[in-house]
Design an enzyme around this catalytic site. Structure first.
Site, PDB file in Angstrom:
ATOM      1  N   GLU A  27       0.813  -1.218   0.000  1.00  0.00           N
ATOM      2  CA  GLU A  27       0.000   0.000   0.000  1.00  0.00           C
ATOM      3  C   GLU A  27       0.844   1.264   0.000  1.00  0.00           C
ATOM      4  O   GLU A  27       0.504   2.253  -0.662  1.00  0.00           O
ATOM      5  CB  GLU A  27      -0.948  -0.007   1.205  1.00  0.00           C
ATOM      6  N   HIS A  33     -11.524  -5.662   8.811  1.00  0.00           N
ATOM      7  CA  HIS A  33     -12.430  -5.496   7.673  1.00  0.00           C
ATOM      8  C   HIS A  33     -13.636  -4.633   8.030  1.00  0.00           C
ATOM      9  O   HIS A  33     -14.612  -4.608   7.292  1.00  0.00           O
ATOM     10  CB  HIS A  33     -12.922  -6.859   7.160  1.00  0.00           C
TER      11      HIS A  33
HETATM   12  C1  TPP Z   1      -1.781  -4.828   4.364  1.00  0.00           C
HETATM   13  C2  TPP Z   1      -2.791  -5.642   3.659  1.00  0.00           C
HETATM   14  N1  TPP Z   1      -3.118  -5.332   2.392  1.00  0.00           N
HETATM   15  C3  TPP Z   1      -4.052  -6.031   1.725  1.00  0.00           C
HETATM   16  C4  TPP Z   1      -4.684  -7.074   2.312  1.00  0.00           C
HETATM   17  C5  TPP Z   1      -5.759  -7.836   1.565  1.00  0.00           C
HETATM   18  N2  TPP Z   1      -5.294  -9.178   1.222  1.00  0.00           N
HETATM   19  C6  TPP Z   1      -5.552 -10.220   2.021  1.00  0.00           C
HETATM   20  S1  TPP Z   1      -4.804 -11.593   1.505  1.00  0.00           S
HETATM   21  C7  TPP Z   1      -4.114 -10.813   0.177  1.00  0.00           C
HETATM   22  C8  TPP Z   1      -3.229 -11.569  -0.743  1.00  0.00           C
HETATM   23  C9  TPP Z   1      -2.104 -12.191  -0.014  1.00  0.00           C
HETATM   24  O1  TPP Z   1      -1.334 -12.951  -0.882  1.00  0.00           O
HETATM   25  P1  TPP Z   1      -0.084 -13.783  -0.380  1.00  0.00           P
HETATM   26  O2  TPP Z   1       0.796 -12.934   0.471  1.00  0.00           O
HETATM   27  O3  TPP Z   1       0.538 -14.398  -1.569  1.00  0.00           O
HETATM   28  O4  TPP Z   1      -0.688 -14.899   0.566  1.00  0.00           O
HETATM   29  P2  TPP Z   1      -1.837 -15.973   0.248  1.00  0.00           P
HETATM   30  O5  TPP Z   1      -3.145 -15.333   0.605  1.00  0.00           O
HETATM   31  O6  TPP Z   1      -1.748 -16.357  -1.167  1.00  0.00           O
HETATM   32  O7  TPP Z   1      -1.572 -17.115   1.173  1.00  0.00           O
HETATM   33  C10 TPP Z   1      -4.499  -9.479   0.154  1.00  0.00           C
HETATM   34  C11 TPP Z   1      -4.130  -8.520  -0.887  1.00  0.00           C
HETATM   35  C12 TPP Z   1      -4.323  -7.369   3.648  1.00  0.00           C
HETATM   36  N3  TPP Z   1      -4.896  -8.385   4.309  1.00  0.00           N
HETATM   37  N4  TPP Z   1      -3.379  -6.659   4.289  1.00  0.00           N
END
Ligand code: TPP
Lengths: 364, 327
Positions: free
Chosen positions: B60, B129
């Site tokens: 972000e 959320h």
């Molecule tokens: C700081 C932040 N930004 C955005 C999100 C929204 N979000 C939740 S999971 C996710 C993707 C995460 O991907 P990854 O790190 O590859 O882990 P995975 O979910 O695939 O295990 C996002 C963008 C969040 N939870 N926290």
């Protein structure tokens, strides 16, 4: 590509053992059976939790389907004195730390933010903020270092820390800062990145133009790329990295290459952004199947074991179904607890206000 | 007139802004092929291309920081923060960099960036959320902070935010995303009411409810219930939290002599305190009762199973109404 960049694999998708010049598995037949059992059970756990969400019993669930080997292989390499910091998807690691699946559900049902006893399990609750915990883990590891809990040569007391996160998290500042702190202070930490190919709808190439493990070099820590669907290799590389950490040799980054077989969460619809053929490609590499084939072909997996395991899985699922529904809703007044160490006048007043509302509601 | 959901109105507003100005680009996590986790940007990448609807890395601070650079180059970035609770990694870029560029460059540089984010609770989800972070931004000089409560405002205000030469924090009430309403898309953007103007949503004479975002609907519900008991509530949708449209607020409170601010965010340090004090300064001699507020409590957002006890509801608003009426 030199040896460093090559992916570590000790069992391939046909169930054949592979020899690797750097890593030898120390797992005997009983240990392999036990890893197999763990993977089967957490897959069941995951399937049941997904079903509970569908039935409206959980607000949300983040499936681990496809990541069983990465989570069990690394999770079973931990010792009780180690400490784990994880994301919302590491149910399999929590399982290895002795967390009861029903406790995990409390988070997803919306009854508690931190659903289990972090001190007891030496694993703090699911972290939703991507990457934030990589720094917490590093700080914890710095603490172990400062406290003299590494490098004593005693394998039962020297400590290591593991931070779990995904490929997407590799882009967050916090994770990159964690690498810097960990290398600067030679902290006893293993960064275990499950590259499941997707961060919600974004493929890993949106986060990186090189293998994630190769990033390590620039920060000055070893980067290891392991077949994340190979539970034996995941166990071997994590064991080695943890030993390094405990003996004071510093941090390691492990990239476990795996695949999120399911949706990001139960709110997600992956058909919007990825091809079914990807799923087919990865289904061939299923983490459980390959070990099963090996165990079966070598006469290690007996029919009775399979039958018993299936029954265990069914009773786990049954217990989850029953006990999830029995999880008590928190008392509304509990929202005012634990904001501060002591009492707070504003909060006390607001709590009294809600007490009145609740008692009036009872009258009506 | 056409009927859309609030979510669809955001989507159509974004589309129209992109059609109107080729410098408008969208940036965020999962906004391209997926169309955002709520689908606010659905179909836009398909129609405007990957150069204008950009799926960013998961960072972000990186998104807002690069949006600042893009804006300096002459683009008009519209950033999506996926959920309110994920804006904090970008906090430094927003409050220290984005908010101050015009001021510190003595007007030579400006950053026409819009930061959209779904905000507020009540959707039964997990931690982070359901946050209402508006007070942080509303108390930051240099930022504009607006929020829509119905589809028509969503459609017009997002376009106004994008054409604004000031950075705008654009808050979308996520639990009202599927609420439907009429939108007159035949207007020109100059004919739509300014996003900085508050709106009297319901006229009344006994007490003014001052609300915004998700609690406008809650306030209207309270007003309907009060009417049954013969109490006439005026409901104002603030729309803009920075600046506050004080003239509209003052006019109403001078008329009714009573005011209650309603918001989901915690009470301490919330925008309710600011509004209350401004009104006291301007309406002191007109007030029949102290100004009250009905808000989320001074705790972190609770687990979803008890969020309904945290969020202001019509009953809590009516309790406050009873207090000011009986004062
Ligand atoms: C700081 C932040 N930004 C955005 C999100 C929204 N979000 C939740 S999971 C996710 C993707 C995460 O991907 P990854 O790190 O590859 O882990 P995975 O979910 O695939 O295990 C996002 C963008 C969040 N939870 N926290």
């Amino acid at each position: 590509m030199d040896l460093q960049d090559r992916i570590v694999q000790l069992i391939d998708s046909t169930g054949t053992l592979i020899s690797d010049p750097r890593y030898q598995s120390t797992l005997n037949d009983a240990a392999l059976l036990s890893l197999y059992q763990d993977m089967v059970l957490i897959r069941k756990l995951d399937e049941q939790a997904t079903a509970l969400q569908r039935q409206g019993e959980l607000g949300l669930w983040a499936p681990l389907l496809g990541q069983e080997a990465a989570q069990i292989g690394s999770g079973r390499a931990l010792k009780s004195q180690d400490y784990v910091f994880s994301t919302y998807r590491e149910h399999g690691v929590a399982w290895c730390r002795g967390v009861d699946p029903v406790e995990m559900l409390r988070f997803w049902r919306g009854t508690m933010h931190q659903p289990w006893d972090a001190n007891f399990h030496r694993m703090y609750g699911y972290q939703v903020i991507i990457g934030a915990h990589a720094l917490h883990a590093t700080g914890y590891a710095m603490g172990a270092h400062l406290a003299g809990r590494i490098g004593t040569g005693n394998p039962e007391t020297d400590q290591a820390v593991v931070a779990y996160f995904g490929d997407g998290a590799m882009s967050e500042g916090d994770v990159n800062e964690a690498f810097i702190f960990a290398t600067t202070y030679k902290s006893p930490i293993v960064f275990f990145c499950q590259n499941n190919q997707w961060a919600i709808s974004e493929p890993t190439k949106r986060q990186s133009s090189i293998h994630l493990s190769e990033r390590a070099k620039g920060f000055g820590l070893p980067g290891i790329r392991v077949d994340g669907n190979d539970v034996i290799a995941c166990h071997a590389v994590t064991t080695e990295a943890l030993d390094r950490a405990r003996s004071g040799e510093g941090p390691t980054l492990i990239e476990a290459v795996t695949y999120r077989m399911g949706a990001h969460t139960t709110s997600d619809d992956p058909t919007k952004y990825r091809a079914g053929s990807d799923d087919d490609f990865w289904r061939e590499k299923d983490p459980i199947d390959r070990l099963k084939i090996y165990l079966h072909n070598n006469g290690i997996l007996k029919v009775e074991f399979e039958t018993e395991l299936a029954a265990k899985a069914d009773s786990l699922a049954e217990r989850m179904r029953v006990e999830c529904r029995e999880l008590p809703n928190p008392d509304a007044l509990s929202m005012f607890n634990h904001v501060y160490s002591g009492s707070d006048a504003r909060i006390d007043e607001q709590k009294r206000e809600v007490e009145v509302i609740l008692s009036e509601r009872e009258v009506h | 007139m056409s009927e859309f959901t609030l979510l669809n109105a955001v989507n159509r507003g974004l589309r129209r802004a992109m059609e109107a100005d080729s410098k408008v680009i969208l940036m965020g996590e999962d906004i391209g092929k997926l169309g955002g986790v709520f689908r606010a940007t659905e179909g836009l990448q398909k129609d405007f291309g990957e150069g204008r609807v950009i799926d960013t890395p998961l960072a972000e601070s990186g998104i807002v920081g690069t949006a600042i650079g893009l804006a300096l180059y002459g683009y008009r970035p519209v950033v999506e923060i996926q959920f309110d609770g994920f804006v904090y990694p970008a906090f430094d870029q927003i409050v220290v960099q984005l908010a101050r560029m015009r001021y510190r460059s003595a007007g030579a540089l400006f950053l026409p960036i819009t930061i959209r984010m779904p905000f507020g609770g009540g959707i039964g989800s997990v931690e982070h959320h359901g946050e209402s972070p508006e007070a942080y931004f509303a108390s930051t000089p240099g930022l504009r902070v607006v929020t829509c409560a119905d589809p028509s405002d969503a459609y017009w205000m997002i376009q106004q935010a994008i054409v604004s030469d000031d950075p705008v924090i654009f808050l979308e009430p996520k639990r009202r995303y599927y609420q439907k309403g009429e939108v007159d898309t035949t207007l020109d953007i100059s004919e739509a009411p300014s996003m900085y103007k508050a709106r009297v949503v319901l006229e009344g004479s006994d007490c003014t409810l001052l609300s915004y975002g998700p609690t406008v609907a809650t306030s209207l519900q309270a007003a309907r219930m009060a009417a049954v008991d013969g109490v006439s509530l005026e409901v104002i949708d603030l729309r803009s939290l920075s600046p506050l449209d004080l003239p509209t607020l003052i006019e109403s409170v001078k008329k009714t002599g009573r005011a209650i601010v309603v918001h989901e965010a915690s009470s301490s340090g919330g925008v309710g305190g600011e509004i209350g004090l401004c009104l006291m300064q301007s309406c002191f001699y007109y007030l029949h009762a102290p100004i009250l507020r009905v808000t989320g409590y001074d705790t972190p957002y609770p687990p979803s199973r008890i969020e309904d006890d945290y969020l202001p509801d019509a009953d809590r608003i009516l309790d406050a109404v009873e207090k000011v009426m009986g004062y």
